[in-house]
Design an enzyme around this catalytic site. Structure first.
Site, PDB file in Angstrom:
ATOM      1  N   SER A 283      -0.864 -10.929   7.943  1.00 46.93           N
ATOM      2  CA  SER A 283      -1.709  -8.961   8.581  1.00 46.93           C
ATOM      3  C   SER A 283      -1.715  -8.921   9.373  1.00 46.93           C
ATOM      4  O   SER A 283      -2.105  -9.590  10.161  1.00 46.93           O
ATOM      5  CB  SER A 283      -2.350  -9.496   7.348  1.00 46.93           C
ATOM      6  OG  SER A 283      -3.339  -8.185   7.113  1.00 46.93           O
TER       7      SER A 283
ATOM      8  N   TYR B 296     -11.286 -12.366   3.853  1.00 47.56           N
ATOM      9  CA  TYR B 296      -9.657 -12.033   3.757  1.00 47.56           C
ATOM     10  C   TYR B 296      -9.062 -12.569   4.462  1.00 47.56           C
ATOM     11  O   TYR B 296      -8.267 -12.965   4.535  1.00 47.56           O
ATOM     12  CB  TYR B 296      -9.938 -11.019   2.811  1.00 47.56           C
ATOM     13  CG  TYR B 296      -8.415 -10.412   2.737  1.00 47.56           C
ATOM     14  CD1 TYR B 296      -7.354 -11.156   1.993  1.00 47.56           C
ATOM     15  CD2 TYR B 296      -7.046  -9.842   3.895  1.00 47.56           C
ATOM     16  CE1 TYR B 296      -6.061 -10.539   1.873  1.00 47.56           C
ATOM     17  CE2 TYR B 296      -6.199  -9.183   4.076  1.00 47.56           C
ATOM     18  CZ  TYR B 296      -5.259  -9.826   2.845  1.00 47.56           C
ATOM     19  OH  TYR B 296      -4.203  -9.788   3.037  1.00 47.56           O
TER      20      TYR B 296
ATOM     21  N   LYS C 119      -6.197 -15.093   6.225  1.00 46.31           N
ATOM     22  CA  LYS C 119      -4.871 -15.098   6.810  1.00 46.31           C
ATOM     23  C   LYS C 119      -4.798 -15.630   8.799  1.00 46.31           C
ATOM     24  O   LYS C 119      -3.714 -16.327   8.121  1.00 46.31           O
ATOM     25  CB  LYS C 119      -4.125 -13.472   7.015  1.00 46.31           C
ATOM     26  CG  LYS C 119      -4.114 -13.099   5.576  1.00 46.31           C
ATOM     27  CD  LYS C 119      -3.358 -13.321   4.953  1.00 46.31           C
ATOM     28  CE  LYS C 119      -3.475 -12.642   3.191  1.00 46.31           C
ATOM     29  NZ  LYS C 119      -2.009 -13.181   2.894  1.00 46.31           N
TER      30      LYS C 119
END
Ligand code: NAD
Ligand code: WQD
Length: 337
Positions: free
Chosen positions: A125, A150, A154
């Site tokens: 992302s 979150y 990644k």
């Protein structure tokens, strides 16, 4: 050529399964239905004329995952979408995110490491860049400390893959998505947010259809031309096609390094007000909205430099912001019928 698509019933996964099947790949989907529904299989089948294989399996179930790989020994590549993705939820429940996003990745890689060779595409992302100093953002912009668990999953995920690729036969492409929006033009598949949408476009379409009273625009005091924050909104079908090209690059051993990184965006930034205006135009509606305070953790602007993906992958986006918004609107109207 059998490809495993984890999270293949989700938003980006389902569109990618369509593009893979259109290119003749045989697809097996693994999904635990935590954020998706079985109806998606019908949608994929309606578009492509081919029903993908499907296993309802939680990637955290190591024993069942091992049995799955024993059963499907001819899998030659994996596109790994399965993950939890709600930024706010990850702040409240970090261990859920570390457990789901990291354990699942580790168990998958453990299985792939046993193979003579493996091709692995990872959903990363643009969140890894935080507020980048320079726009547009190139792949060599620094990865900064994540603003949420979150986002951290990644970054850690990318590092795990880098480490494992050094000592295994795994070749990988890390795809850093900017803001995926839209739905398949047939409206047979699209985005299905659970509860109140956190992302801009599903909130817009739900407001336009009357499910939400009005959109809150988070801040108009950003240092941008109209004061609202800028993002790079990419049509999910364009994004899906990039996965097929990336996979083919690995399968044909065209990758220059064991792990390559690509930004996937349009290269153009749009402000929240510009998105609203474009939506009003394509839907012929007037969107009720009000300006409220900034949302905590939001960056001012993020849009991709897509030169690397354009040149090296030979991929470029085909759809405009209007196309993407029109497809999101068509999908919203269809699912509320
Ligand atoms: P999504 O929630 O629609 O799809 C994820 C799918 O994975 C769901 O169908 C869910 O049921 C499944 N899943 C989750 N945990 C699982 C597990 N343990 N075992 C099996 N299946 C599991 O999300 P999406 O928007 O399609 O995102 C796909 C990937 O792209 C994710 O990794 C996400 O973090 C990443 N990503 C998404 C965005 C975005 O804005 N949508 C942006 C950047 C990166
Ligand atoms: C876009 C713009 C909001 C909702 C998030 C994750 C990121 C990535 C994609 C996975 C921002 C504004 C939004 C609303 C608004 N996911 N907005 N009113 O914040 O760029 O990224 O999703 O990796 O990690 O953080 O996307 O769609 O939430 O917001 O004004 O009701 O719309 O402030 O400027 P974002 P978004």
């Amino acid at each position: 050529m059998k490809i495993l698509v984890t999270g293949g019933l989700g938003f980006i996964g389902s569109h990618t399964v369509v593009e893979l099947q259109n290119k003749g790949f045989e697809v097996v989907i693994v999904d635990n239905l935590s954020n998706s529904s079985l109806d998606v299989i019908e949608g994929i089948t309606a578009i492509t004329g081919k029903k993908p294989l499907f296993e309802n399996l939680d990637l955290r179930d190591k024993t069942r995952l091992r049995a799955f790989f024993e059963k499907h020994q001819n899998i030659i590549g994996v596109i790994h979408f399965a993950a939890s993705k709600a930024v706010g939820e990850s702040v409240g429940n970090p261990l859920l995110y570390y457990e789901n996003n990291i354990n699942a990745l580790v168990y998958l890689l453990q299985e792939l490491q046993k193979k003579e060779q493996a091709h692995f595409i990872f959903s990363s992302s643009c969140t890894v860049y935080g507020q980048a100093e320079k726009m547009p953002i190139t792949e060599d912009a620094p990865v900064v400390k994540a603003m949420s668990p979150y986002g951290n999953t990644k970054q850690i995920g990318e590092e795990i893959i880098q480490d494992v690729a050094k000592v295994s036969n795994i070749n990988s492409i890390l795809l850093r998505y900017f803001n995926p929006i839209g739905a398949h033009p047939t409206a047979a598949i699209g985005e299905l947010p659970l509860g109140v949408p956190q992302n801009l476009v599903p909130f817009i379409t739900q407001t336009a259809i009357g499910l939400r009273q009005e959109l809150s625009v988070f801040g108009n005091d950003y240092p941008t031309p109209d004061g609202t924050a800028i993002r790079d909104y990419i049509h999910v079908v364009d994004l899906a096609k990039a996965h097929v090209v990336a996979l083919e690059r690995l399968v044909h051993k065209q990758n220059a390094e064991k792990v390559e990184v690509f930004n996937l965006g349009t290269g153009t930034g749009s402000s929240v007000l510009e998105v609203i205006k474009a939506f009003e135009k394509v839907s012929n509606t007037q969107l009720p909205y009000k300006i409220v305070d900034r949302r905590e953790g939001d960056v001012t602007q993020a849009y991709a430099d897509t030169t690397k993906a354009n040149k090296v992958l030979g991929w470029k986006t085909e759809s405009s912001l209007e196309d993407a918004l029109a497809s999101a609107w068509k999908w919203e109207q269809k699912i509320r019928k």
